[in-house]
Design a protein around this motif. Sequence first.
Motif, PDB file in Angstrom:
ATOM      1  N   PHE A  26       0.944  -1.121   0.169  1.00  0.00           N
ATOM      2  CA  PHE A  26      -0.045  -0.002   0.169  1.00  0.00           C
ATOM      3  C   PHE A  26       1.036   1.219  -0.192  1.00  0.00           C
ATOM      4  N   ALA A  27       1.834   1.347   0.939  1.00  0.00           N
ATOM      5  CA  ALA A  27       2.508   2.451   1.034  1.00  0.00           C
ATOM      6  C   ALA A  27       3.459   2.852  -0.160  1.00  0.00           C
ATOM      7  N   ASP A  28       3.904   1.724  -1.001  1.00  0.00           N
ATOM      8  CA  ASP A  28       4.613   1.876  -2.136  1.00  0.00           C
ATOM      9  C   ASP A  28       3.511   2.375  -3.258  1.00  0.00           C
ATOM     10  N   VAL A  29       2.427   1.922  -3.460  1.00  0.00           N
ATOM     11  CA  VAL A  29       1.615   2.342  -4.557  1.00  0.00           C
ATOM     12  C   VAL A  29       1.325   3.754  -3.873  1.00  0.00           C
ATOM     13  N   PHE A  30       0.925   3.962  -2.780  1.00  0.00           N
ATOM     14  CA  PHE A  30       0.589   5.265  -2.425  1.00  0.00           C
ATOM     15  C   PHE A  30       1.588   6.349  -2.658  1.00  0.00           C
ATOM     16  N   ASN A  31       2.848   6.240  -2.396  1.00  0.00           N
ATOM     17  CA  ASN A  31       3.997   6.980  -2.806  1.00  0.00           C
ATOM     18  C   ASN A  31       4.152   7.140  -4.219  1.00  0.00           C
ATOM     19  N   GLN A  32       3.988   6.106  -5.152  1.00  0.00           N
ATOM     20  CA  GLN A  32       4.230   6.458  -6.494  1.00  0.00           C
ATOM     21  C   GLN A  32       2.912   7.203  -7.123  1.00  0.00           C
ATOM     22  N   LEU A  33       1.613   7.312  -6.566  1.00  0.00           N
ATOM     23  CA  LEU A  33       0.818   7.872  -6.792  1.00  0.00           C
ATOM     24  C   LEU A  33       0.886   9.260  -6.475  1.00  0.00           C
ATOM     25  N   ARG A  48       1.585  22.079  -8.487  1.00  0.00           N
ATOM     26  CA  ARG A  48       3.089  21.581  -7.731  1.00  0.00           C
ATOM     27  C   ARG A  48       2.711  19.890  -7.291  1.00  0.00           C
ATOM     28  N   GLN A  49       3.829  19.243  -7.043  1.00  0.00           N
ATOM     29  CA  GLN A  49       3.742  17.964  -6.788  1.00  0.00           C
ATOM     30  C   GLN A  49       2.987  17.754  -5.369  1.00  0.00           C
ATOM     31  N   ALA A  50       2.048  16.905  -5.530  1.00  0.00           N
ATOM     32  CA  ALA A  50       0.966  16.425  -4.369  1.00  0.00           C
ATOM     33  C   ALA A  50       2.042  15.796  -3.141  1.00  0.00           C
ATOM     34  N   LYS A  51       1.758  16.356  -2.032  1.00  0.00           N
ATOM     35  CA  LYS A  51       2.249  15.980  -0.904  1.00  0.00           C
ATOM     36  C   LYS A  51       1.165  15.661   0.170  1.00  0.00           C
ATOM     37  N   SER A  75      -1.524  11.388   9.492  1.00  0.00           N
ATOM     38  CA  SER A  75      -1.940  10.079   9.253  1.00  0.00           C
ATOM     39  C   SER A  75      -1.359   9.683   7.949  1.00  0.00           C
ATOM     40  N   LEU A  76      -1.711  10.522   7.037  1.00  0.00           N
ATOM     41  CA  LEU A  76      -1.299  10.356   5.554  1.00  0.00           C
ATOM     42  C   LEU A  76       0.309   9.778   5.494  1.00  0.00           C
ATOM     43  N   TYR A  77       1.172  10.628   6.434  1.00  0.00           N
ATOM     44  CA  TYR A  77       2.444  10.490   6.235  1.00  0.00           C
ATOM     45  C   TYR A  77       2.607   9.270   6.992  1.00  0.00           C
ATOM     46  N   ARG A  78       2.115   9.003   7.894  1.00  0.00           N
ATOM     47  CA  ARG A  78       2.477   7.649   8.412  1.00  0.00           C
ATOM     48  C   ARG A  78       1.995   6.547   7.429  1.00  0.00           C
ATOM     49  N   LEU A  79       1.109   6.623   6.788  1.00  0.00           N
ATOM     50  CA  LEU A  79       0.637   5.742   5.638  1.00  0.00           C
ATOM     51  C   LEU A  79       1.695   5.629   4.658  1.00  0.00           C
ATOM     52  N   SER A  80       2.493   6.870   4.177  1.00  0.00           N
ATOM     53  CA  SER A  80       3.381   6.823   3.288  1.00  0.00           C
ATOM     54  C   SER A  80       4.745   6.417   3.558  1.00  0.00           C
ATOM     55  N   LEU A  94      -8.751   7.761  -0.627  1.00  0.00           N
ATOM     56  CA  LEU A  94      -7.480   7.829  -1.492  1.00  0.00           C
ATOM     57  C   LEU A  94      -7.690   7.391  -2.883  1.00  0.00           C
ATOM     58  N   ALA A  95      -8.549   6.478  -3.153  1.00  0.00           N
ATOM     59  CA  ALA A  95      -8.761   5.845  -4.420  1.00  0.00           C
ATOM     60  C   ALA A  95      -9.613   6.980  -5.183  1.00  0.00           C
TER      61      ALA A  95
END
Length: 112
Positions: A26-33, A48-51, A75-80, A94-95
């Motif tokens: 999940f974290a890998d896909v989330f970071n790619q997106l 600008r790039q989403a953060k 929370s999003l930072y922890r997910l990433s 998120l989807a």
Amino acid sequence: MTDFVVQQNPRKKSPRPHVGPATKFFADVFNQLLGVTGARDVETGRVRQAKCTSLSQVLRYQRMGQALRGTSQTSLYRLSRAETSPSIDVVYELAKAFKVSPQVFLPERLDD
């Protein structure tokens, strides 16, 4: 009479919980997106790039000011960083924000 001095005890770091392969995926896909998604400032039009910060604001805006639990900037930072697993509600939010299927966040199979 005994004199006492107040002192702070050093904080003990709690061991980091084991994260499973689905959380890492999940974290890998989330970071790619996040890496390929732009965030447009409504006032200036600048893209600008989403953060995690801008994504949290988008998610709050989508829910008309009511933030879903688990979609704060922290929370999003922890997910990433794969420090926590998302709830199914967060996966769907998120989807929706990334305009992808929730299935994207789930691995086809888990290898231990």
